[in-house]
Write a protein that holds these residues in place. Structure first.
Motif, PDB file in Angstrom:
ATOM      1  N   ASP A   4      36.572 -31.402  49.933  1.00  0.00           N
ATOM      2  CA  ASP A   4      36.246 -32.762  50.356  1.00  0.00           C
ATOM      3  C   ASP A   4      36.833 -33.077  51.728  1.00  0.00           C
ATOM      4  O   ASP A   4      36.195 -33.753  52.539  1.00  0.00           O
ATOM      5  N   GLU A   5      38.030 -32.583  51.988  1.00  0.00           N
ATOM      6  CA  GLU A   5      38.665 -32.824  53.280  1.00  0.00           C
ATOM      7  C   GLU A   5      37.879 -32.145  54.404  1.00  0.00           C
ATOM      8  O   GLU A   5      37.714 -32.702  55.484  1.00  0.00           O
ATOM      9  N   LYS A   7      34.626 -31.384  54.358  1.00  0.00           N
ATOM     10  CA  LYS A   7      33.369 -32.126  54.523  1.00  0.00           C
ATOM     11  C   LYS A   7      33.593 -33.386  55.348  1.00  0.00           C
ATOM     12  O   LYS A   7      32.793 -33.736  56.210  1.00  0.00           O
ATOM     13  N   SER A   8      34.696 -34.060  55.078  1.00  0.00           N
ATOM     14  CA  SER A   8      35.029 -35.275  55.822  1.00  0.00           C
ATOM     15  C   SER A   8      35.240 -34.972  57.309  1.00  0.00           C
ATOM     16  O   SER A   8      34.790 -35.724  58.182  1.00  0.00           O
ATOM     17  N   LEU A   9      35.908 -33.862  57.605  1.00  0.00           N
ATOM     18  CA  LEU A   9      36.102 -33.462  59.005  1.00  0.00           C
ATOM     19  C   LEU A   9      34.773 -33.202  59.697  1.00  0.00           C
ATOM     20  O   LEU A   9      34.569 -33.609  60.838  1.00  0.00           O
ATOM     21  N   THR A  11      31.914 -34.507  58.987  1.00  0.00           N
ATOM     22  CA  THR A  11      31.279 -35.813  59.200  1.00  0.00           C
ATOM     23  C   THR A  11      31.867 -36.512  60.419  1.00  0.00           C
ATOM     24  O   THR A  11      31.140 -37.096  61.226  1.00  0.00           O
ATOM     25  N   ARG A  12      33.189 -36.428  60.590  1.00  0.00           N
ATOM     26  CA  ARG A  12      33.830 -37.043  61.761  1.00  0.00           C
ATOM     27  C   ARG A  12      33.377 -36.373  63.059  1.00  0.00           C
ATOM     28  O   ARG A  12      33.141 -37.046  64.059  1.00  0.00           O
ATOM     29  N   SER A  15      29.856 -37.492  63.856  1.00  0.00           N
ATOM     30  CA  SER A  15      29.787 -38.874  64.358  1.00  0.00           C
ATOM     31  C   SER A  15      30.186 -38.961  65.829  1.00  0.00           C
ATOM     32  O   SER A  15      29.745 -39.856  66.539  1.00  0.00           O
ATOM     33  N   SER A 109      44.266 -37.239  60.893  1.00  0.00           N
ATOM     34  CA  SER A 109      43.867 -37.427  59.505  1.00  0.00           C
ATOM     35  C   SER A 109      44.884 -38.254  58.728  1.00  0.00           C
ATOM     36  O   SER A 109      46.091 -38.106  58.902  1.00  0.00           O
ATOM     37  N   ASP A 111      44.691 -38.018  55.421  1.00  0.00           N
ATOM     38  CA  ASP A 111      44.700 -37.298  54.150  1.00  0.00           C
ATOM     39  C   ASP A 111      45.615 -36.085  54.145  1.00  0.00           C
ATOM     40  O   ASP A 111      45.980 -35.587  53.092  1.00  0.00           O
ATOM     41  N   CYS A 159      45.610 -36.390  47.601  1.00  0.00           N
ATOM     42  CA  CYS A 159      44.565 -35.385  47.795  1.00  0.00           C
ATOM     43  C   CYS A 159      44.634 -34.241  46.781  1.00  0.00           C
ATOM     44  O   CYS A 159      43.664 -33.531  46.598  1.00  0.00           O
TER      45      CYS A 159
END
Length: 161
Positions: A4-5, A7-9, A11-12, A15, A109, A111, A159
């Protein structure tokens, strides 16, 4: 969870670059190679890249410390380009800025904390030499890549509970 971490990176990073879609994969090298082969047969080549690959076989977690042995950022290369052209068109234009922003996003981050960003290895014609060294082409396409080896993160409690 580290998946998940990551995937979040991604996405950032996406963006930050409005025209960029990174193809994120968290799997074994063989699964990724097989997937690239299928994509090459069933879609346009430019639909496959750039990609952000995390080798799931190289992830180790001990309590709150996660070590990721291999992350690959890659994009298409042209067989006719010289090393200097690949440096300008792929590394300077795409891969290095993504790499820098990825590091920045990790440092900021909420997280996890970045213990060690690992070692950067630039690969010209990565697909030609394959994932495992120089024993032949594992991809139908030639790609340039930045490999990050031995990245270390400290996850915050939420996390990994």
């Amino acid at each position: 969870m580290i998946l998940d971490e990551m995937k979040s990176l991604v996405t950032r990073v996406e963006s930050k670059y409005s025209t960029l879609t990174l193809k994120f994969r968290y799997c074994t090298p063989q699964e990724w190679t097989n997937e690239l082969g299928l994509l090459a047969k069933n879609s346009k080549t430019d639909d496959m890249y750039p990609f952000f690959f995390v080798n799931s076989m190289s992830v180790r977690q001990t309590d709150d410390i996660v070590e990721i042995g291999e992350i690959v950022l890659a994009t298409l290369s042209n067989a006719n380009w010289t090393a200097e052209q690949r440096k300008i068109k792929n590394f300077d234009a795409w891969l290095s800025p993504i790499y820098r922003y990825l590091k920045e996003a990790m440092e900021l981050s909420k997280d996890f904390s970045l213990n060690d960003f690992g070692t950067r290895v630039d690969h010209l014609f990565y697909g030609k030499s394959g994932l495992y060294g120089y024993e032949g082409s594992l991809f139908n396409d030639r790609i340039d890549a930045i490999e990050i080896k031995n990245l270390k993160l400290r996850l915050y409690k939420k996390c990994y509970d």
